[in-house]
Write a protein that holds these residues in place. Structure first.
Motif, PDB file in Angstrom:
ATOM      1  N   ILE A 196       0.739  -1.059  -0.308  1.00 51.57           N
ATOM      2  CA  ILE A 196       0.232  -0.261   0.019  1.00 51.57           C
ATOM      3  C   ILE A 196       1.033   1.473  -0.158  1.00 51.57           C
ATOM      4  O   ILE A 196       0.830   2.151  -0.705  1.00 51.57           O
ATOM      5  N   GLY A 197       2.361   1.449   0.849  1.00 51.44           N
ATOM      6  CA  GLY A 197       2.409   2.594   1.079  1.00 51.44           C
ATOM      7  C   GLY A 197       3.312   2.893  -0.367  1.00 51.44           C
ATOM      8  O   GLY A 197       3.072   4.210  -0.988  1.00 51.44           O
ATOM      9  N   GLU A 198       3.882   1.770  -0.994  1.00 52.47           N
ATOM     10  CA  GLU A 198       5.251   2.423  -2.518  1.00 52.47           C
ATOM     11  C   GLU A 198       3.568   2.248  -3.557  1.00 52.47           C
ATOM     12  O   GLU A 198       3.625   3.304  -4.047  1.00 52.47           O
ATOM     13  N   ILE A 199       2.468   1.783  -3.504  1.00 49.60           N
ATOM     14  CA  ILE A 199       1.778   2.221  -4.146  1.00 49.60           C
ATOM     15  C   ILE A 199       0.828   3.622  -3.939  1.00 49.60           C
ATOM     16  O   ILE A 199       1.030   4.603  -5.070  1.00 49.60           O
ATOM     17  N   CYS A 200       0.890   3.960  -3.161  1.00 51.53           N
ATOM     18  CA  CYS A 200       0.488   5.519  -2.623  1.00 51.53           C
ATOM     19  C   CYS A 200       1.555   6.636  -2.652  1.00 51.53           C
ATOM     20  O   CYS A 200       1.622   7.679  -3.590  1.00 51.53           O
ATOM     21  N   ASP A 201       2.943   6.483  -2.702  1.00 50.95           N
ATOM     22  CA  ASP A 201       3.896   7.047  -2.611  1.00 50.95           C
ATOM     23  C   ASP A 201       4.288   7.122  -4.806  1.00 50.95           C
ATOM     24  O   ASP A 201       4.227   8.365  -4.887  1.00 50.95           O
ATOM     25  N   LEU A 202       3.650   6.093  -5.196  1.00 49.95           N
ATOM     26  CA  LEU A 202       3.753   6.326  -6.731  1.00 49.95           C
ATOM     27  C   LEU A 202       2.650   7.775  -6.782  1.00 49.95           C
ATOM     28  O   LEU A 202       2.605   8.251  -8.548  1.00 49.95           O
ATOM     29  N   ALA A 203       1.508   6.799  -7.037  1.00 43.86           N
ATOM     30  CA  ALA A 203       0.456   8.131  -7.372  1.00 43.86           C
ATOM     31  C   ALA A 203       0.584   9.356  -7.049  1.00 43.86           C
ATOM     32  O   ALA A 203      -0.004  10.295  -7.465  1.00 43.86           O
ATOM     33  N   ARG A 204       1.551   9.907  -5.552  1.00 48.35           N
ATOM     34  CA  ARG A 204       1.577  10.710  -4.803  1.00 48.35           C
ATOM     35  C   ARG A 204       2.881  11.094  -6.217  1.00 48.35           C
ATOM     36  O   ARG A 204       2.428  12.880  -6.682  1.00 48.35           O
ATOM     37  N   LYS A 205       3.479  10.576  -6.473  1.00 48.19           N
ATOM     38  CA  LYS A 205       4.408  11.657  -7.363  1.00 48.19           C
ATOM     39  C   LYS A 205       3.956  11.908  -8.154  1.00 48.19           C
ATOM     40  O   LYS A 205       4.614  12.867  -9.425  1.00 48.19           O
ATOM     41  N   TYR A 206       2.947  10.600  -9.539  1.00 37.70           N
ATOM     42  CA  TYR A 206       2.429  11.711 -10.328  1.00 37.70           C
ATOM     43  C   TYR A 206       1.231  12.292  -9.716  1.00 37.70           C
ATOM     44  O   TYR A 206      -0.071  12.473 -11.086  1.00 37.70           O
ATOM     45  N   ASN A 207       0.739  12.527  -8.492  1.00 34.26           N
ATOM     46  CA  ASN A 207      -0.617  13.726  -8.771  1.00 34.26           C
ATOM     47  C   ASN A 207      -1.712  13.069  -8.649  1.00 34.26           C
ATOM     48  O   ASN A 207      -3.120  13.392  -9.129  1.00 34.26           O
ATOM     49  N   ALA A 208      -2.196  11.367  -8.377  1.00 35.93           N
ATOM     50  CA  ALA A 208      -3.135  10.819  -8.449  1.00 35.93           C
ATOM     51  C   ALA A 208      -3.983  10.891  -6.979  1.00 35.93           C
ATOM     52  O   ALA A 208      -2.765  10.739  -6.319  1.00 35.93           O
ATOM     53  N   LEU A 209      -4.673  10.197  -6.689  1.00 34.67           N
ATOM     54  CA  LEU A 209      -5.544   9.862  -5.699  1.00 34.67           C
ATOM     55  C   LEU A 209      -5.919   8.835  -5.974  1.00 34.67           C
ATOM     56  O   LEU A 209      -5.216   7.781  -6.654  1.00 34.67           O
ATOM     57  N   THR A 210      -5.782   8.331  -4.690  1.00 29.17           N
ATOM     58  CA  THR A 210      -5.456   6.816  -4.232  1.00 29.17           C
ATOM     59  C   THR A 210      -6.845   6.305  -3.909  1.00 29.17           C
ATOM     60  O   THR A 210      -7.379   6.656  -2.858  1.00 29.17           O
ATOM     61  N   TYR A 211      -7.748   4.948  -4.109  1.00 24.18           N
ATOM     62  CA  TYR A 211      -8.545   4.780  -3.654  1.00 24.18           C
ATOM     63  C   TYR A 211      -8.092   3.211  -3.178  1.00 24.18           C
ATOM     64  O   TYR A 211      -7.949   2.382  -3.636  1.00 24.18           O
ATOM     65  N   LEU A 212      -8.623   2.972  -1.639  1.00 23.20           N
ATOM     66  CA  LEU A 212      -8.437   1.844  -1.182  1.00 23.20           C
ATOM     67  C   LEU A 212      -9.590   0.639  -0.603  1.00 23.20           C
ATOM     68  O   LEU A 212      -9.784   0.970   0.944  1.00 23.20           O
ATOM     69  N   ASP A 213      -9.586  -0.706  -1.359  1.00 21.79           N
ATOM     70  CA  ASP A 213     -10.745  -1.741  -1.004  1.00 21.79           C
ATOM     71  C   ASP A 213      -9.941  -2.534   0.145  1.00 21.79           C
ATOM     72  O   ASP A 213      -9.675  -3.185  -0.430  1.00 21.79           O
ATOM     73  N   GLU A 214     -10.824  -2.155   1.782  1.00 25.16           N
ATOM     74  CA  GLU A 214      -9.746  -3.011   2.852  1.00 25.16           C
ATOM     75  C   GLU A 214     -11.330  -3.913   3.062  1.00 25.16           C
ATOM     76  O   GLU A 214     -11.295  -4.207   4.337  1.00 25.16           O
ATOM     77  N   VAL A 215     -12.030  -4.648   2.551  1.00 25.22           N
ATOM     78  CA  VAL A 215     -13.022  -4.648   2.917  1.00 25.22           C
ATOM     79  C   VAL A 215     -12.384  -6.644   3.591  1.00 25.22           C
ATOM     80  O   VAL A 215     -13.016  -6.506   3.940  1.00 25.22           O
ATOM     81  N   HIS A 216     -11.342  -6.967   3.441  1.00 20.75           N
ATOM     82  CA  HIS A 216     -10.639  -8.316   3.557  1.00 20.75           C
ATOM     83  C   HIS A 216     -10.139  -7.544   4.797  1.00 20.75           C
ATOM     84  O   HIS A 216      -9.497  -8.896   5.217  1.00 20.75           O
ATOM     85  N   ALA A 217      -9.932  -6.437   5.022  1.00 20.61           N
ATOM     86  CA  ALA A 217      -8.763  -6.673   6.737  1.00 20.61           C
ATOM     87  C   ALA A 217      -9.172  -5.492   6.913  1.00 20.61           C
ATOM     88  O   ALA A 217      -8.720  -5.533   8.124  1.00 20.61           O
ATOM     89  N   VAL A 218     -10.488  -5.036   7.540  1.00 18.09           N
ATOM     90  CA  VAL A 218     -11.376  -4.043   8.392  1.00 18.09           C
ATOM     91  C   VAL A 218     -12.004  -5.215   9.407  1.00 18.09           C
ATOM     92  O   VAL A 218     -12.174  -6.177   9.476  1.00 18.09           O
ATOM     93  N   GLY A 219     -11.356  -4.373  10.262  1.00 25.00           N
ATOM     94  CA  GLY A 219     -11.509  -5.603  11.919  1.00 25.00           C
ATOM     95  C   GLY A 219     -10.740  -6.474  12.149  1.00 25.00           C
ATOM     96  O   GLY A 219     -10.128  -7.519  13.729  1.00 25.00           O
TER      97      GLY A 219
END
Ligand SMILES: *Cc1c(COP(=O)(O)O)cnc(C)c1O
Length: 403
Positions: A196-219
């Motif tokens: 997740i961190g690396e994907i977000c860093d790349l997105a930030r570098k190219y000025n993109a927003l990030t949308y993360l589905d945490e359905v199988h992780a919340v809780g």
């Protein structure tokens, strides 16, 4: 026009491919999770459920049930309308605050399901940003794909969890175009986890927003159950987090958590949110209790991981083809849709163990599998019986084992 004939043709197609789905008619027993009674034409029998996404048994937790009973007794059954028309109760407001805080975001918005949350949010953002490029992981869930499709904007699919390919697509895009990178944390079929961190860093570098589905992780992950982004300490890097209230939290509903202005836009523009009756207050009350409980109960998260790791080891020791993924999911490969269904039927009919065959289109053709989700309440004895049964079935049918 032979309507009946066309309908039967459509059904015959899925039947021929061995992927016609039959529901298991179950009743669970409160207090004896994961046991349930299976209802069939021949009668009833007791079974053990091995494929529930109520990962922690929160759907039967006394804290949740008491909150739901209390809300029912005091405030009645339904919500009475959409959020705009009489459907906002104090439980909805409290729950949104709790979810925003869980993900360290300014605001959250409830939906009647995680599917609706993905579909409505991605379609709405795509339209509001205008010509917004959505860069979507190739393994993304159907609800994200549907939202992206309905947004009608441009879309690029990036090879699963491949940072190099993601950067290639980001760098090719027009720097002045709006962009959203959409992905999941835990992929529920292979059980792998995104960087997740690396994907977000790349997105930030190219000025993109990030949308993360945490359905199988919340809780299930993170110190407070805030998901893998919390576990990895990268909550602040993700712009929009989407989750379900039906799996780890054990009840029903979905949500997004993001900045106040983004949440306000989805609240104000998404038809799937505006024009649909809100969650029943009993549900919101039950979920609120579940989220608050799991914020504190770190033990159960540890027990959940322990059960899953142990089952994987037991399967591997018998040479059964289990995917040794890092998450709590336990996939056992069959690589054939017809065999997959037959093995699942035999487990249920002969051994009283219920696991659903996972076939196309949920997974690519040729990668059919059984997907086990052991909970903290699956005992050593249950796991031993399961592994024995699988070993027998694999031998009798001469199925492929681990390399
Ligand atoms: C189950 C699922 C959803 C949908 O959530 P519901 O609350 O069941 O509608 C969304 N994303 C993923 C990855 C899922 O597995």
């Amino acid at each position: 026009m032979d309507y009946e004939g066309l309908l039967c043709d459509a059904l015959n197609t899925v039947k021929r491919e061995g992927r016609y789905r039959v529901f298991a008619d179950l009743l669970r027993h409160r207090g004896s999770f994961p046991r349930a009674t299976l209802h069939t034409d021949e009668g009833k029998r007791d079974i053990v459920v091995w494929c529930s996404n109520d990962y922690l048994g929160m759907g039967q937790h006394p804290v949740v049930l008491d909150a739901m009973k209390d809300a029912l007794d005091k405030h009645g059954a339904g919500s009475g309308g959409t959020r705009n028309i009489a459907g906002t109760t104090h439980y909805h407001v409290e729950l949104e605050k709790e979810l925003a805080s869980l993900h360290q975001k300014e605001a959250a918005l409830l939906f009647t399901s995680g599917y609706n949350a993905n579909d409505a949010t991605l379609a709405t953002l795509s339209k509001v940003f205008g010509d917004c490029l959505i860069i979507s992981d190739e393994m993304n869930h159907a609800s994200m794909i549907e939202g992206i499709r309905r947004g009608k904007g441009p879309k690029r699919v990036w090879r699963h969890n491949d940072l190099g390919h993601l950067e290639e697509l980001l760098s090719q895009a027009d720097p002045n175009q709006a962009k959203i990178v959409a992905f999941e944390s835990v992929y529920s079929m292979d059980g792998d986890i995104a960087p997740i961190g690396e994907i977000c860093d790349l997105a930030r570098k190219y000025n993109a927003l990030t949308y993360l589905d945490e359905v199988h992780a919340v809780g299930l992950y993170g110190r407070h159950g805030g998901g893998v982004a919390e576990r990895d300490g990268v909550l602040d890097k993700v712009d929009i987090i989407e989750g379900t209230l039906a799996k780890g939290f054990g009840v029903m509903g979905g949500y997004i958590a993001a900045s106040s202005v983004l949440v306000d836009v989805v609240r104000s523009y998404a038809p799937g949110f505006i024009f649909s009756t809100s969650l029943a207050p009993t549900i919101a009350a039950g979920v609120l209790a579940s989220v608050r409980h799991l914020k504190r109960d770190n033990n159960i998260r540890g027990q959940h991981q322990e059960r899953s790791a142990k089952l994987k080891r037991m399967l591997a020791d018998r040479g059964l083809p289990v995917l040794m993924c890092e998450s709590h999911i336990v996939p056992v490969m069959v690589w054939d849709p017809v065999l997959c269904k037959e093995v699942a039927d035999e487990l249920l009919d002969t051994y009283g163990m219920y696991v659903q065959p996972i076939n196309y289109p949920t997974v690519p053709r040729g990668t059919e599998r059984l997907r086990f989700t052991p909970s903290p309440y699956h005992t050593d004895e249950m796991m031993e019986a399961l592994v024995d049964a699988l070993d027998k079935v694999w031998t009798q049918r001469n199925l492929k084992r681990a390399a």
